[in-house]
Design a protein around this motif. Structure first.
Motif, PDB file in Angstrom:
ATOM      1  N   LEU A   4       0.022  -9.497  15.833  1.00  0.00           N
ATOM      2  CA  LEU A   4       0.927  -9.058  14.776  1.00  0.00           C
ATOM      3  C   LEU A   4       0.498  -9.490  13.383  1.00  0.00           C
ATOM      4  N   THR A   5      -0.643 -10.145  13.263  1.00  0.00           N
ATOM      5  CA  THR A   5      -1.104 -10.546  11.935  1.00  0.00           C
ATOM      6  C   THR A   5      -1.875  -9.438  11.242  1.00  0.00           C
ATOM      7  N   GLY A   6      -2.012  -8.294  11.880  1.00  0.00           N
ATOM      8  CA  GLY A   6      -2.632  -7.174  11.208  1.00  0.00           C
ATOM      9  C   GLY A   6      -3.946  -6.735  11.789  1.00  0.00           C
ATOM     10  N   ALA A  11      -1.186  -3.154  16.275  1.00  0.00           N
ATOM     11  CA  ALA A  11      -0.340  -3.929  15.370  1.00  0.00           C
ATOM     12  C   ALA A  11       0.085  -3.077  14.185  1.00  0.00           C
ATOM     13  N   THR A  12      -0.831  -2.327  13.618  1.00  0.00           N
ATOM     14  CA  THR A  12      -0.503  -1.459  12.483  1.00  0.00           C
ATOM     15  C   THR A  12       0.518  -0.406  12.901  1.00  0.00           C
ATOM     16  N   LYS A  15       3.986  -2.005  13.249  1.00  0.00           N
ATOM     17  CA  LYS A  15       4.544  -2.308  11.926  1.00  0.00           C
ATOM     18  C   LYS A  15       5.012  -1.034  11.230  1.00  0.00           C
ATOM     19  N   GLN A  16       4.237   0.047  11.348  1.00  0.00           N
ATOM     20  CA  GLN A  16       4.619   1.316  10.736  1.00  0.00           C
ATOM     21  C   GLN A  16       5.901   1.851  11.363  1.00  0.00           C
ATOM     22  N   ALA A  18       8.312   0.121  12.830  1.00  0.00           N
ATOM     23  CA  ALA A  18       9.440  -0.719  12.416  1.00  0.00           C
ATOM     24  C   ALA A  18       9.878  -0.397  10.988  1.00  0.00           C
ATOM     25  N   THR A  19       8.934  -0.253  10.083  1.00  0.00           N
ATOM     26  CA  THR A  19       9.308   0.044   8.694  1.00  0.00           C
ATOM     27  C   THR A  19       9.865   1.455   8.559  1.00  0.00           C
ATOM     28  N   ILE A  31       3.148   0.388   5.232  1.00  0.00           N
ATOM     29  CA  ILE A  31       2.231  -0.375   6.072  1.00  0.00           C
ATOM     30  C   ILE A  31       0.970   0.455   6.255  1.00  0.00           C
TER      31      ILE A  31
END
Length: 141
Positions: A4-6, A11-12, A15-16, A18-19, A31
């Protein structure tokens, strides 16, 4: 731990997602993949370098569109790094053998195709913007 640190596409993607889900509820940042973020930051550094070099009397030229694989090979850049652009740096040619001193103008977009008003495609009227600015100043004082 680095999931989750990228690092990585998964992971990307997470994050996309979720946002995108939270965006209607509250403002959320965009993201982007780590590579895109890194390339943008490299461009900002290159711009700063270019301005600093120019202030010291050097000429610069940012370049893209080169063979990245060969550039990395010649410069011995490790695989984990990318080369988004290069900046040629040196002193301007002062003339001499074989140079006529004339430069050919390259094609440019018209200002109307690059600068817009409040929204994309809306023409920018600088006279109107200046008048609005003066009106606001008068209201404030």
């Amino acid at each position: 731990a680095s999931f989750l640190t990228g690092e990585g596409h998964a992971a990307t993607f997470l994050k996309q997602m979720a946002t995108d889900m939270l965006s209607p509820v509250q403002p959320m940042p965009s993201i982007e993949p780590v590579e895109a973020w890194s390339y943008k930051n490299a461009a900002l550094v290159a711009q700063t370098y270019t301005l600093a070099a120019t202030s010291h009397g050097l000429a610069t030229c940012m370049m893209e569109g080169f063979d990245t694989r060969r550039a990395k090979e010649i410069l011995r850049v490790p695989d984990r790094y990318g080369v988004p652009l290069m900046v040629a740096t040196g002193y301007e040619y002062e003339g001499g053998d074989g140079w006529s001193g004339e430069t050919k103008r390259t094609p440019r977009l018209e200002m109307e195709e690059v600068f817009f008003g409040d929204t994309f495609g809306e023409s920018l009227d600088l006279d109107e913007s200046e008048q609005q600015s003066n009106d606001i100043k008068e209201e404030v004082s």
